[in-house]
Every structure is written in structure tokens, then in C-alpha cells.
Design a protein around this motif. Structure first.
Motif, PDB file in Angstrom:
ATOM      1  N   ALA A 382      72.941  12.097  19.712  1.00 46.84           N
ATOM      2  CA  ALA A 382      72.042  13.018  20.417  1.00 46.84           C
ATOM      3  C   ALA A 382      72.734  14.357  20.656  1.00 46.84           C
ATOM      4  O   ALA A 382      72.097  15.417  20.605  1.00 46.84           O
ATOM      5  CB  ALA A 382      71.595  12.399  21.741  1.00 46.84           C
ATOM      6  N   TYR A 590      64.606  16.313  25.028  1.00 48.51           N
ATOM      7  CA  TYR A 590      65.424  15.431  25.858  1.00 48.51           C
ATOM      8  C   TYR A 590      65.135  15.632  27.341  1.00 48.51           C
ATOM      9  O   TYR A 590      65.078  16.778  27.837  1.00 48.51           O
ATOM     10  CB  TYR A 590      66.916  15.669  25.595  1.00 48.51           C
ATOM     11  CG  TYR A 590      67.322  15.345  24.179  1.00 48.51           C
ATOM     12  CD1 TYR A 590      67.566  14.033  23.795  1.00 48.51           C
ATOM     13  CD2 TYR A 590      67.446  16.349  23.216  1.00 48.51           C
ATOM     14  CE1 TYR A 590      67.929  13.722  22.491  1.00 48.51           C
ATOM     15  CE2 TYR A 590      67.803  16.048  21.914  1.00 48.51           C
ATOM     16  CZ  TYR A 590      68.040  14.741  21.549  1.00 48.51           C
ATOM     17  OH  TYR A 590      68.390  14.435  20.261  1.00 48.51           O
ATOM     18  N   LEU A 614      67.592   6.339  25.695  1.00 44.55           N
ATOM     19  CA  LEU A 614      68.813   6.464  24.896  1.00 44.55           C
ATOM     20  C   LEU A 614      70.025   5.826  25.567  1.00 44.55           C
ATOM     21  O   LEU A 614      71.094   5.767  24.956  1.00 44.55           O
ATOM     22  CB  LEU A 614      69.087   7.942  24.600  1.00 44.55           C
ATOM     23  CG  LEU A 614      67.977   8.685  23.847  1.00 44.55           C
ATOM     24  CD1 LEU A 614      68.405  10.108  23.531  1.00 44.55           C
ATOM     25  CD2 LEU A 614      67.577   7.953  22.577  1.00 44.55           C
ATOM     26  N   PHE A 636      64.431  10.461  25.223  1.00 41.60           N
ATOM     27  CA  PHE A 636      63.822  11.312  24.196  1.00 41.60           C
ATOM     28  C   PHE A 636      62.319  11.266  24.411  1.00 41.60           C
ATOM     29  O   PHE A 636      61.698  10.198  24.339  1.00 41.60           O
ATOM     30  CB  PHE A 636      64.180  10.818  22.794  1.00 41.60           C
ATOM     31  CG  PHE A 636      63.720  11.743  21.701  1.00 41.60           C
ATOM     32  CD1 PHE A 636      64.595  12.652  21.136  1.00 41.60           C
ATOM     33  CD2 PHE A 636      62.402  11.718  21.238  1.00 41.60           C
ATOM     34  CE1 PHE A 636      64.188  13.519  20.132  1.00 41.60           C
ATOM     35  CE2 PHE A 636      61.977  12.575  20.236  1.00 41.60           C
ATOM     36  CZ  PHE A 636      62.870  13.483  19.685  1.00 41.60           C
ATOM     37  N   ILE A 650      64.458  10.220  15.201  1.00 43.46           N
ATOM     38  CA  ILE A 650      64.508  10.819  16.537  1.00 43.46           C
ATOM     39  C   ILE A 650      65.522  10.144  17.451  1.00 43.46           C
ATOM     40  O   ILE A 650      65.843  10.673  18.512  1.00 43.46           O
ATOM     41  CB  ILE A 650      63.107  10.836  17.193  1.00 43.46           C
ATOM     42  CG1 ILE A 650      62.494   9.445  17.220  1.00 43.46           C
ATOM     43  CG2 ILE A 650      62.202  11.822  16.464  1.00 43.46           C
ATOM     44  CD1 ILE A 650      61.125   9.396  17.917  1.00 43.46           C
ATOM     45  N   ALA A 651      66.035   8.993  17.042  1.00 45.13           N
ATOM     46  CA  ALA A 651      67.120   8.349  17.788  1.00 45.13           C
ATOM     47  C   ALA A 651      67.860   7.437  16.827  1.00 45.13           C
ATOM     48  O   ALA A 651      67.231   6.695  16.066  1.00 45.13           O
ATOM     49  CB  ALA A 651      66.585   7.553  18.968  1.00 45.13           C
TER      50      ALA A 651
END
Length: 731
Positions: A382, A590, A614, A636, A650-651
Motif C-alpha cells: 500500500a 485509503y 488492510l 481501502f 487494489i490490495a
């Protein structure tokens, strides 16, 4: 042959005259947003995929198979890393210097020595150093020159540390005589001797870094290189609390210093402090103040700043302890939205291969659990995407707390009963507000000449109970700020013995009993000044005749202080302080949240939306996240993705490369350390119809997958490999 003074002078001339055309232009450099430091060569189990591998120490390590420094550097370059260099300036593997191999002379007498005659050691034959001019020359010739010759253009000399309890070696006595012009005086005999001793310690590492970095830039110029120089250092808060002296803020004004790494982690932030009369660890709050002191130290100067976190710490503890406190420090760093460069970890070898307790009450040890390495890698990936943001952390803005480098000067030893337990005169100004949800900002007195330093401060809180102004010019800038409408709160009894040390406020044409008297005179006020409120120009001055430690050493003793700040804030801004029990910030997609404890409000914080947690190694999709007092969260927010029709990861617990997007497919390569598990969420326009996960041999890998229709994300789990795993999905 040793490089002579003549050659050094020549290199300085080269630095000044060499054409800018020889420089490697900053915009041509690879991305340097995330870094890590290691003394090891590349190994598949520590390939963390940050932008930069900072290779530590020039020593040729036998434990690394006899590899030379240059071979270790090349091993990381071969894997696509930009390589930088780091070593200590106050300690390091410099045995060839101390044992006489370098110049034929024994130098162990240059270690830092206590009153009892004991050398302070960092390791075997590695003392903390009194940085003599001879040692500086060694650093130039034996370390810096070799590093630049290896093609490295970024040098980090870390931890310029002089222990307060030291100052008794023959080397230090020689430096004292040269600096002050009179014989050494034992610091334990008087407050003035302590102050003089610490000012010298401060100067010695200022000199060492200035000379080493000036040489590095000059020698680099002679080879057509633009060498950048950084100082990895603990915060002023931590060094003051741990009784260490370091140059800190003064380095930011040196033209040879390009920036810092803020060395903040569980080990520094878990140092106990007092609040409501209780001495205990307050990791999030301490980390928030530590990162803040580093951010405010560098922001007005435009220097680059990396924030460091560590998934473990120097002292052996259990994995659950590491996880909890890592989350606290990690969240604290993210609450500074104008910092987006990170050292994602130090020493990956000890993180991935070290053995630590399985629980607090067990002696059984194991390597990092898969769930924790997965979570950690999600977090550090991240950071590779963490954007800068103009958003402000939630809460009343504009409350500043003044700091000075001299916070480090009064900590040891004790004189005339002066006590400041656990740096309570600093925390007494900060914690009563921070614990009520006010995001206080630290302000460095060394920076008040920069207009940016005070431009957003509405109420500035200060005390000279635990520090003294090193230069009188700062008071002129503070007075002008008040005159233009600022509100200054001065809280101190001005009775400590350090008020009477000989310095600028009581020598020459000045004859002030305390440095605050000089400040009050600049503010047009008569001294001695009683407690009360005073007008100066468009601004206000409020004097409290309490040492700030009084606000935290007893329960309930901070109410009047907080009420006074609230009333002054209302006068200045037209609205009172917003008291709450949480801090929140949005940075791009975030959401960063911390809920403080020890607050009258024990209500959890609840956030709703399409959220990925996360801090959970399963990276679940949530519609509601509840954060309890004493906890933090990094989420997120899928709702904040600008174009949700574009396929994107996205993660993930691995770094993504070589993305290819077609009308009905999405493919990419991921890399991360061996012996770790990757989890990832892929945002897709439609439900996935086909998934292929292929290893670097072209073989299909075992993969776990699921589809979340509400968020339109595909979840994957498979084993990581630094050689690369190819992923393709179709819909």
C-alpha cells in the motif's frame, strides 16, 4: 596513500565549478518512493520489492560467503533494484580504524566514556565514537570514496548519537579544549558544565556530517555524479527521552544534507510517558508526536523525508506484540498526508528469518507466521501507492508546540533537584490535547526564520522549563508572529538551574535572569512577568506559571491547561477546540483511522462503505468497520476509485509489474519474498470466468479464489515467488 588536505580542497573546488551538465538529473532517476536497508546480499526470502535496496556497511562479510561490498551491491542491482548505501556515523564496523589497520595507530581511546570510566559499546570492538577529525578523514577515505567508486549516488550516515552520560574520554577532553579554549570540566559537577558538554556533543556530530557529506558531494562531482546525502535519525522526542544528543534540526539548513529518514518504530514509540498520573506505553500517541517532530523539522526546508516503520523491533518479544504496535506506528505515519516516501522496513533478514516468541507467556519461538508476513506485505505494498494529499487529519487545526534541539541538553545528570521524568515537560504540553482528539503540531524554534514554519499556527504553546533557545534571533521572529495576530502560550516557572547557565541571554550586553525575559521584552512586556494575559499588536500572550510536567504527573491536573488553550483558540479562530476520541484522514482511496483511549468518550468509531481491511491478512470486503478505543485501521475504500471499470489490483501482498489490459482480460506479474503467501483483490468490470496462475517455470500453481459480487472483486491466494508469478483473469 591517504588523500591529503590539498586533494580535499581540490575536490571542493570541483564541487563548486563542475558543470551542471555532468549531473544525473533528478527526473532521470528511477522512482525512489520506498526503500529498505540490509547488510545481506540478495536472497529470495528477503526480496521485499521496494524501489531501493540500501546496502549497509562496506565491510566484506564472512557470513555472506565472503562477498565484498561491491558484490553485495551488484546482487541487488541484478534483481532490478536501485542501490543506495548506509552506515553509522556514531558506530559501525570500523574495527580497521580502532585497531590501527587503517593508519597504524590504536584508536579505541576515541570511544564515548562514562564518569565511571566505562566505554559505551555498540558491539564487539565497536564503541560509540567521539568523532575526531581523524575519524572523519577515515570515513571519507575508507568508506565514502569506496561507495562512490562503486557507482552509488545516495549515501545515508545514520544515528549521529552522543550519549548524555558520556563525555569523560581523553578524546572528548581534547575536543573540549579545542572548541572552548579552556580545559575540560566534568559535566556532573554543575548544570553549566552539563550544558557546555552537550553543546559540544551536538557540535561534534554536526561537524562530522557536514565534512563527510561535503566531501561526498565534491568527490561525486569529480566523477560526474550528483551524490545525495541523507541522515537516518531518531526523532528529537526520542533522543531527548533516551538521553542522547544529536544535531537534529540544525542539519536541515546545511546545503550538503538532502534529507532524512525518520527512524520511528515500536522500539522508540513504546517508551513510557506520563498522562493522568500514570506512567505507561502510549505507542500510537508517541509515534504521532515523533513523526510530527520529524515532519515539522524538515517541511520548511524542502528536504526529502522518508518515514520508517518496523514490523518487529530490536528487543525480542512475541509476534502478537509486534503486530499490535506495528499497526499503531504504521497508522501514525500515514496521518501526515504530505509525506509519501517510506522506508518500509529495516533488516528484512531478521524479520523473515529471525525466531521470536509465539506468545507473551511462552518460550517457544518461531519464524514470522504466514498471517503476519501476508498482512505486513499488504501494508508495505500500500505504501508503494500511498498518495500525497492536501487533506487534513480530522480535528482542530493550528495548535503548535515549540521544540528546540536543546531538549536534549538537560536530561542527564540531575542538578539541584531538577527533574523531568520521562520528558514530561514536553508531553505535558502535548498529551492533554492529543488525548482529546486535537492533532497538535510540533514547531522547531530553529526553523522560525522560515515563513512556512508558523503560517498555519494559530496558538503556539512553549516552555523553557526543559529547553533553552540556542540563538536569540528566534525571539524576534516569534514576536513578529504574535504582533501579526498569533497567540503565544508560555508555560514555565523558570526556576530550573539551567536558566542560570552562561549563554547569550546573560552574557555580553544581555543581563536576563531567564531567556524568557528576553522574549517578553521583545513582546513589549515588563519583566518579571506574572501569570496572565497580555496584548501585543494584533496578537495575545498568555503566561502560565506552571512547568508543563505538572499537567500530566497527577490525574486531573490538566483541566485548567486545556480550558485555557480552548478559550484562547476560541478568541483566535472564533470557535472552540473540537474534542473527540479519534483521528481520521482520507488519502486517495485509503481511509486511516485511530481511536484513542484514556478519553472521556469510549465510543467506537464506525465507518460505512465498500471497504477492504488492510490490517486483516484475509483482506475481506466490509460494509461496516468498527474501530474501538486503543485500535487503528487502514482501509481501502472502493467507493473512492475513480474509474471502477478499469481492471486493477487494489490490495495485494506482492508487487505488481507488467500489467496488460485487454477488452475481456487482465494479466500481470507479481513478485514477493519466497516462503510467504500472497493474497490479492482484483477489481474487475464483470464476474471472472477464467483464472490462470503460472509460476516462472510455466507450471500452473495451486490457487484459491472467490468472487464478491457486491464489490466486483476477485480474491486470490497463492504462494509468492521473487522470480515472479504470472496471473491472468478473463471475464
Amino acid at each position: 596513500m591517504r588523500i591529503t588536505t590539498v586533494i580535499n580542497l581540490f575536490l571542493i573546488i570541483v564541487l563548486l565549478s563542475c558543470s551542471d551538465a555532468q549531473d544525473q538529473r533528478a527526473e532521470d532517476r528511477p522512482k525512489e518512493k520506498t526503500v529498505f536497508q540490509t547488510s545481506n546480499p540478495w536472497k529470495p526470502v528477503i526480496d521485499v520489492r521496494a524501489d531501493v535496496a540500501i546496502v549497509y556497511s562496506v565491510k566484506d562479510h564472512h557470513e555472506n560467503g565472503g562477498m565484498t561490498f561491491e558484490e553485495r551491491v551488484q546482487s541487488w542491482r541484478d534483481r532490478g533494484y536501485t542501490t543506495h548505501f548506509m552506515s553509522g556515523i556514531a558506530w559501525g564496523e570500523y574495527q580497521d580504524y580502532f585497531t590501527g589497520k587503517w593508519d597504524g595507530k590504536w584508536h579505541l581511546d576515541e570511544g564515548q566514556v562514562t564518569q565511571q570510566g566505562d566505554t559505551i559499546w555498540h558491539g564487539h570492538m565497536v564503541p560509540y565514537i567521539v568523532p575526531s577529525t581523524n575519524f572523519i578523514q577515515y570515513m571519507k577515505e575508507a568508506v565514502i570514496k569506496r561507495v562512490i567508486d562503486a557507482g552509488i549516488d545516495a549515501i545515508y550516515l545514520e544515528e549521529p548519537e552522543f550519549w548524555s552520560r558520556s563525555g569523560y574520554s581523553e578524546a572528548f577532553k581534547r575536543e573540549w579544549k579545542e572548541y572552548y579554549g579552556f580545559d575540560w570540566r566534568p559535566q556532573h559537577e554543575s548544570a553549566e558544565n552539563t550544558y557546555l558538554s552537550n553543546k559540544l556533543k551536538y557540535h561534534l556530530y554536526y561537524r562530522a556530517l557536514n565534512e563527510c557529506f561535503t566531501y561526498a558531494k565534491a568527490y561525486g562531482k569529480s566523477k560526474g555524479m550528483d551524490v545525495r546525502c541523507y541522515v537516518p535519525t531518531h526523532s528529537l522526542v526520542n533522543y531527548s527521552q533516551w538521553m542522547i544528543v544529536s544535531p537534529e534540526a540544525s542539519l536541515a539548513s546545511l546545503p550538503c544534507v538532502d534529507g532524512y529518514i525518520a527512524q520511528v518504530w515500536t522500539g522508540t514509540s513504546r517508551e513510557p510517558n506520563y498522562f493522568k498520573g500514570e506512567r505507561k506505553e502510549r505507542v500510537f500517541e508517541t509515534a504521532f508526536l515523533e513523526y510530527g517532530s520529524m515532519e515539522s523539522m524538515t517541511a520548511p526546508t524542502g528536504r526529502k523525508l522518508f518515514f520508517l516503520t518496523d514490523p518487529i523491533e530490536d528487543w525480542p518479544r512475541d509476534w502478537a506484540d509486534y503486530k499490535k504496535n506495528y499497526q499503531a506506528t504504521f497508522t501514525a505515519q500515514l496521518l501526515y498526508p504530505m509525506i509519501a516516501n517510506y522506508e518500509v522496513m529495516p533488516w528484512p533478514n531478521r524479520i523473515y528469518q529471525g525466531l521470536y516468541r509465539t506468545s507473551a507467556d511462552s518460550d517457544e519461538k518461531e519464524r514470522i507466521p504466514r498471517f503476519y508476513s501476508t498482512q505486513m506485505q499488504v501494508m508495505i505494498n500500500a505504501l508503494n501507492h500511498m498518495p500525497l494529499s492536501e487533506n487534513k487529519v480530522s480535528g482542530s487545526q493550528g495548535i503548535g508546540i515549540l521544540m528546540a534541539n536543546s531538549l536534549m541538553f538537560q536530561r542527564f545528570p540531575t542538578h539541584a533537584g531538577y527533574e523531568d521524568p520521562q520528558l514530561s515537560n514536553f508531553y505535558g504540553q502535548a498529551l492533554p490535547l492529543l488525548k482529546r482528539g486535537v492533532p497538535v503540531k510540533t514547531v522547531h524554534i530553529e526553523n522560525v526564520s522560515f515563513p512556512e514554519t508558523l503560517k498555519d499556527i494559530r496558538v503556539l504553546i512553549m516552555s523553557y522549563s526543559n529547553m533553552k533557545p540556542m540563538e536569540e534571533t528566534a525571539h524576534g521572529y516569534l514576536a513578529e508572529w504574535v504582533k501579526s495576530g498569533g497567540t503565544l502560550v508560555y508555560s514555565a516557572r523558570d526556576e530550573d538551574v539551567f536558566q542560570r547557565v552562561q549563554d547569550w541571554w546573560n552574557t555580553g550586553e544581555n543581563d536576563f535572569k531567564a531567556p524568557s525575559d528576553h522574549l517578553f521584552e521583545k513582546l513589549g512586556l515588563d519583566v518579571p512577568l506574572e501569570a496572565g494575559e497580555y496584548q501585543y499588536g494584533e496578537g495575545l500572550v498568555r503566561v502560565l506559571r506552571n512547568d508543563p510536567k505538572e499537567f500530566v504527573l497527577e490525574a486531573g491536573s490538566d483541566d485548567d491547561f486545556v480550558s485555557a488553550i480552548d478559550a484562547l483558540y476560541r478568541k483566535t479562530t472564533g470557535e472552540g477546540l473540537a474534542f473527540k476520541n479519534n483521528f481520521t484522514l482520507t488519502r486517495g482511496p485509503y481511509e486511516i483511522i485511530s481511536v484513542v483511549d484514556e478519553n472521556a468518550d469510549a465510543t467506537p468509531y464506525t465507518l460505512e462503505g465498500m471497504l477492504i481491511d488492510l490490517f486483516d491478512p484475509e483482506i475481506p470486503v466490509l460494509t461496516t468497520k468498527v474501530i474501538n478505543p486503543g485500535e487503528q485501521a487502514l482501509l481501502f475504500n472502493i467507493d473512492r476509485v475513480d474509474n471502477r471499470d478499469i481492471p486493477q489490483v487494489i490490495a495485494t501482498a506482492a508487487r505488481v509489474y507488467d500489467e496488460e489490459i485487454a477488452e475481456h482480460s487482465y494479466a500481470f506479474l507479481v513478485k514477493s519474498p519466497l516462503n510467504t503467501t500472497n493474497v490479492m483483490r482484483i477489481l474487475l468490470p464483470k464476474k471472472v470466468a477464467d483464472i490462470k496462475v503460472i509460476d516462472h517455470f510455466g507450471e500452473a500453481m495451486k490457487v484459491e479464489s472467490s468472487w464478491d459480487e457486491v464489490s466486483k472483486t476477485c480474491f486470490l491466494r497463492f504462494e509468492n515467488n521473487p522470480e515472479g508469478v504470472h496471473v491472468s483473469v478473463k471475464w
